[in-house]
Scaffold this active site. Structure first.
Site, mmCIF file in Angstrom:
data_model
loop_
_atom_site.group_PDB
_atom_site.id
_atom_site.type_symbol
_atom_site.label_atom_id
_atom_site.label_comp_id
_atom_site.label_asym_id
_atom_site.label_seq_id
_atom_site.Cartn_x
_atom_site.Cartn_y
_atom_site.Cartn_z
ATOM 1 N N HIS A 1 -9.659 1.613 5.055
ATOM 2 C CA HIS A 1 -8.367 1.841 5.713
ATOM 3 C C HIS A 1 -8.554 2.898 6.810
ATOM 4 O O HIS A 1 -9.316 3.851 6.635
ATOM 5 C CB HIS A 1 -7.330 2.307 4.687
ATOM 6 C CG HIS A 1 -5.941 2.293 5.245
ATOM 7 N ND1 HIS A 1 -5.480 3.278 6.088
ATOM 8 C CD2 HIS A 1 -4.933 1.397 5.124
ATOM 9 C CE1 HIS A 1 -4.233 2.985 6.446
ATOM 10 N NE2 HIS A 1 -3.886 1.852 5.867
ATOM 11 N N ASN B 1 0.861 -1.178 0.000
ATOM 12 C CA ASN B 1 0.000 0.000 0.000
ATOM 13 C C ASN B 1 0.903 1.235 0.000
ATOM 14 O O ASN B 1 1.436 1.617 1.038
ATOM 15 C CB ASN B 1 -0.902 -0.024 1.252
ATOM 16 C CG ASN B 1 -1.750 1.233 1.372
ATOM 17 O OD1 ASN B 1 -1.844 2.026 0.434
ATOM 18 N ND2 ASN B 1 -2.375 1.425 2.527
ATOM 19 N N SER C 1 3.212 -1.511 10.603
ATOM 20 C CA SER C 1 4.660 -1.480 10.841
ATOM 21 C C SER C 1 5.359 -2.813 10.550
ATOM 22 O O SER C 1 6.259 -3.227 11.282
ATOM 23 C CB SER C 1 4.947 -1.011 12.274
ATOM 24 O OG SER C 1 4.478 0.311 12.456
HETATM 25 P P1 PGA Z 1 2.679 0.748 7.720
HETATM 26 O O1 PGA Z 1 1.245 0.921 7.045
HETATM 27 O O2 PGA Z 1 3.248 -0.568 7.222
HETATM 28 O O3 PGA Z 1 3.477 1.923 7.232
HETATM 29 O O4 PGA Z 1 2.479 0.736 9.185
HETATM 30 C C1 PGA Z 1 0.378 -0.171 6.937
HETATM 31 C C2 PGA Z 1 -0.941 0.253 6.369
HETATM 32 O O5 PGA Z 1 -1.387 1.358 6.651
HETATM 33 O O6 PGA Z 1 -1.579 -0.482 5.604
#
Ligand code: PGA
Length: 256
Positions: free
Chosen positions: A96, A9, A213
């Site tokens: 989301h 994403n 993350s």
């Molecule tokens: P991140 O985002 O891996 O930067 O935490 C994940 C997401 O929002 O789908």
């Protein structure tokens, strides 16, 4: 055979040059990692078609980050599901947390988007998850079931067939604080059991991926859990080295 479902994403990131560079590097290696992975790239809307033209012969798929509830007409600035289908998207992320919080999308609107995506035979990736406060108050399961129930109410007990669920605890998105894989496993099991209550014969088909993350250091710990069927990756998916590392880790786990 089980495959892990891995989604990049990209959110509001990238430009023509960085995207070309990323995809050129991906092309060199991707075939090594597709045996056990289904891979989706979800760029910003303006780059969807460009990305599709790069990836259409790579056995990976195009995802959109959002869709409007209207299919055509006087809706300035929006993108319709007909357009997404037209340019080759196969998946659409709905719900989301950045859309829920920054764009005031509620469960009812998200459910409409979910149904619209399915009505055109595209596959929704429904994001659900709790805030830090809700977790501290022990409300995670209540929040998740509320988020699922709206969809059940709108589309009946078979609502989740041909759809993906992304469990994304909001406190872990973009914070560098990933959730504990054992905790995530227990939540994924809960989600599957909850959906299964309505639809036991289809439990095997429900894909629940984790997001928040994720990086090449923690991906293995998540993917080793039996009910974590893939990853929704934000910032770590912007760097091709990091993304390829995660694909390799994921592929190797299922090769064992
Ligand atoms: P991140 O985002 O891996 O930067 O935490 C994940 C997401 O929002 O789908």
């Amino acid at each position: 055979m089980k495959k892990n479902f891995i989604v990049a994403n990209w959110k509001l990131n990238g430009n023509i040059q960085t995207i070309s560079n990323f995809l050129n590097h991906l092309r060199l290696k991707i075939s090594l990692y597709l045996q056990n992975n289904t891979v989706v790239i979800a760029p910003s809307t303006i780059y969807l078609e460009r990305v599709y033209n790069y990836i259409k012969d790579m056995n990976i798929f195009l995802g959109a980050q959002n869709v409007d509830i209207n299919t055509q007409g006087a809706f300035t600035g929006e993108t319709s599901i007909l357009m997404l289908k037209d340019i080759g998207a196969k998946y659409v992320i709905v719900g989301h947390s950045e859309r829920r919080f920054l764009h005031n999308e509620n469960n009812e609107l998200i459910s409409k988007k979910f149904g619209l995506v399915k009505s055109l035979n595209l596959i929704p990736i429904l994001c659900i998850g709790e805030t830090e406060t809700q977790k501290k108050k022990n409300k995670t399961k209540e929040i998740l079931t509320n988020q699922l129930n709206v969809i059940f109410q709108d589309f009946g007990e078979k609502a989740f067939i041909n759809s993906i669920i992304a469990y994304e605890p909001i406190w872990s998105i973009g914070t560098g604080i990933s959730a504990d894989p054992i905790y995530v496993q227990s939540i994924h099991k809960f989600i599957k059991d909850y959906i299964n209550k309505y639809n036991s014969s289809d439990i095997e088909k429900i894909i629940v991926q984790y997001g928040g993350s994720v990086n090449s250091k923690n991906a293995k710990n998540f993917l080793e859990q039996p009910d974590i069927d893939g990853l929704l990756i934000g910032s770590a998916s912007l760097m091709y080295e990091e993304f390829l590392k995660i694909l390799k880790i994921s592929n190797d786990i299922l090769c064992k």
